[in-house]
Design a protein around this motif. Sequence first.
Motif, PDB file in Angstrom:
ATOM      1  N   ASN A  55     -13.806  -1.856   6.944  1.00  0.00           N
ATOM      2  CA  ASN A  55     -13.710  -0.429   7.282  1.00  0.00           C
ATOM      3  C   ASN A  55     -13.964   0.463   6.069  1.00  0.00           C
ATOM      4  OD1 ASN A  55     -11.270  -0.118   5.846  1.00  0.00           O
ATOM      5  ND2 ASN A  55      -9.993  -0.372   7.687  1.00  0.00           N
TER       6      ASN A  55
ATOM      7  N   LEU B 202     -12.098   2.111   4.265  1.00  0.00           N
ATOM      8  CA  LEU B 202     -11.128   1.992   3.180  1.00  0.00           C
ATOM      9  C   LEU B 202     -11.398   0.767   2.312  1.00  0.00           C
ATOM     10  CD1 LEU B 202      -7.881   2.682   5.265  1.00  0.00           C
ATOM     11  CD2 LEU B 202      -8.953   4.256   3.633  1.00  0.00           C
TER      12      LEU B 202
ATOM     13  N   TYR C 231      -6.233 -10.056   8.780  1.00  0.00           N
ATOM     14  CA  TYR C 231      -6.513  -8.708   8.282  1.00  0.00           C
ATOM     15  C   TYR C 231      -6.065  -8.625   6.830  1.00  0.00           C
ATOM     16  CZ  TYR C 231      -7.317  -3.693   8.904  1.00  0.00           C
ATOM     17  OH  TYR C 231      -7.830  -2.410   8.842  1.00  0.00           O
TER      18      TYR C 231
ATOM     19  N   VAL D 273      -5.438  -1.107   1.187  1.00  0.00           N
ATOM     20  CA  VAL D 273      -4.497  -0.081   0.740  1.00  0.00           C
ATOM     21  C   VAL D 273      -3.100  -0.386   1.268  1.00  0.00           C
ATOM     22  CG1 VAL D 273      -6.252   1.726   0.649  1.00  0.00           C
ATOM     23  CG2 VAL D 273      -4.963   1.399   2.761  1.00  0.00           C
TER      24      VAL D 273
ATOM     25  N   ALA E 233       0.864   1.888   0.940  1.00  0.00           N
ATOM     26  CA  ALA E 233       1.451   3.092   0.360  1.00  0.00           C
ATOM     27  C   ALA E 233       2.617   2.783  -0.572  1.00  0.00           C
ATOM     28  CB  ALA E 233       1.884   4.038   1.472  1.00  0.00           C
ATOM     29  N   THR E 234       2.874   1.506  -0.811  1.00  0.00           N
ATOM     30  CA  THR E 234       3.948   1.124  -1.735  1.00  0.00           C
ATOM     31  C   THR E 234       3.355   0.220  -2.797  1.00  0.00           C
ATOM     32  OG1 THR E 234       4.474  -0.773  -0.355  1.00  0.00           O
ATOM     33  CG2 THR E 234       5.742   1.225   0.030  1.00  0.00           C
TER      34      THR E 234
ATOM     35  N   TRP F 269       2.305  -6.997   9.721  1.00  0.00           N
ATOM     36  CA  TRP F 269       2.153  -7.119   8.255  1.00  0.00           C
ATOM     37  C   TRP F 269       3.117  -8.161   7.705  1.00  0.00           C
ATOM     38  CZ3 TRP F 269      -2.256  -5.182   7.102  1.00  0.00           C
ATOM     39  CH2 TRP F 269      -2.752  -4.105   7.851  1.00  0.00           C
TER      40      TRP F 269
ATOM     41  N   SER G  50       6.669  -3.882   9.190  1.00  0.00           N
ATOM     42  CA  SER G  50       5.968  -2.868   9.972  1.00  0.00           C
ATOM     43  C   SER G  50       4.798  -3.490  10.714  1.00  0.00           C
ATOM     44  CB  SER G  50       5.486  -1.746   9.049  1.00  0.00           C
ATOM     45  OG  SER G  50       4.759  -2.296   7.985  1.00  0.00           O
TER      46      SER G  50
ATOM     47  N   THR H 205       0.925  -2.397  12.767  1.00  0.00           N
ATOM     48  CA  THR H 205      -0.098  -1.411  13.125  1.00  0.00           C
ATOM     49  C   THR H 205      -0.781  -1.884  14.402  1.00  0.00           C
ATOM     50  OG1 THR H 205      -0.506  -0.843  10.802  1.00  0.00           O
ATOM     51  CG2 THR H 205      -2.195  -0.202  12.387  1.00  0.00           C
TER      52      THR H 205
ATOM     53  N   PHE I 160      -4.098  -1.079  16.782  1.00  0.00           N
ATOM     54  CA  PHE I 160      -5.414  -0.430  16.810  1.00  0.00           C
ATOM     55  C   PHE I 160      -5.924  -0.446  18.251  1.00  0.00           C
ATOM     56  CE2 PHE I 160      -6.830  -0.304  12.281  1.00  0.00           C
ATOM     57  CZ  PHE I 160      -5.896  -1.145  11.683  1.00  0.00           C
TER      58      PHE I 160
ATOM     59  N   TRP J 100      -5.452   4.108  15.064  1.00  0.00           N
ATOM     60  CA  TRP J 100      -4.306   3.222  14.840  1.00  0.00           C
ATOM     61  C   TRP J 100      -3.003   4.014  14.760  1.00  0.00           C
ATOM     62  CZ3 TRP J 100      -1.963   4.740  10.373  1.00  0.00           C
ATOM     63  CH2 TRP J 100      -2.755   5.291   9.360  1.00  0.00           C
TER      64      TRP J 100
ATOM     65  N   LEU K  92       0.738   3.202  12.932  1.00  0.00           N
ATOM     66  CA  LEU K  92       1.500   2.329  12.029  1.00  0.00           C
ATOM     67  C   LEU K  92       2.978   2.655  12.175  1.00  0.00           C
ATOM     68  CD1 LEU K  92       2.116   0.501   9.556  1.00  0.00           C
ATOM     69  CD2 LEU K  92       1.170   2.292   8.104  1.00  0.00           C
TER      70      LEU K  92
ATOM     71  N   GLN L 168       6.675   1.980  10.934  1.00  0.00           N
ATOM     72  CA  GLN L 168       7.468   1.546   9.806  1.00  0.00           C
ATOM     73  C   GLN L 168       8.905   1.326  10.281  1.00  0.00           C
ATOM     74  OE1 GLN L 168       7.444   4.818   7.118  1.00  0.00           O
ATOM     75  NE2 GLN L 168       8.810   3.868   5.617  1.00  0.00           N
TER      76      GLN L 168
ATOM     77  N   ARG M  40       2.872   6.593  11.568  1.00  0.00           N
ATOM     78  CA  ARG M  40       1.666   7.223  11.014  1.00  0.00           C
ATOM     79  C   ARG M  40       0.514   6.988  11.985  1.00  0.00           C
ATOM     80  NH1 ARG M  40       4.724   5.772   6.470  1.00  0.00           N
ATOM     81  NH2 ARG M  40       4.138   6.628   4.460  1.00  0.00           N
TER      82      ARG M  40
ATOM     83  N   ASN N 150     -10.071   4.470  11.916  1.00  0.00           N
ATOM     84  CA  ASN N 150     -10.860   3.606  11.040  1.00  0.00           C
ATOM     85  C   ASN N 150     -12.163   3.252  11.747  1.00  0.00           C
ATOM     86  OD1 ASN N 150      -8.050   1.780   9.680  1.00  0.00           O
ATOM     87  ND2 ASN N 150      -9.387   3.148   8.556  1.00  0.00           N
TER      88      ASN N 150
END
Length: 124
Positions: A12, A14, A33, A37, A39-40, A70, A75, A77, A79, A97, A99, A101, A114, A118
């Motif tokens: 994708n 990203l 997958y 990225v 976020a932590t 994940w 968490s 996600t 799609f 998507w 996500l 948490q 979130r 994508n």
Amino acid sequence: DKKCVLSGSWRNELGSNMTISAVNAEGGFSGSYLTAVTATNKRILVSPLKGSQNHKSQRKQPTFGFTVSWTFSNSVTVFVGQCFMDDNGEEILKTMWLLRQEVRSPGADWKATRVGTNVFTRIK
Ligand code: B9F
């Protein structure tokens, strides 16, 4: 006429990579997958995905959905998207998507999801 096929390897915008297995007779598929990225500062690991394609009458541009659970966080996600043949005859996956948490209490639910889009193209 060429059909858009989900199985194979995709990237994708990203830089995340995924591989989707063969789609079975019921439309089910699995895969892996690798997100580019997070976020932590958690160490990113390959995560499994499971999904299904709408299989009614073998559409040329099928709709599908899949979930990534994940492995490196609490968490998931989900799609949803559609597999298209673009103007150059190339396959493209347009997705949205959500996500989710893990949060500590119902009062924190408002900030737990979130949303985004994508676009995936096939890795050749
Ligand atoms: O960053 C996510 C995460 C979950 C809990 C801590 C970190 C996991 C990876 C999600 C990757 C998303 C993007 N990658 C991609 O290819 S899935 C949708 C996007 N497409 C902190 C808390 C919740 C998020 C960040 Fe976390």
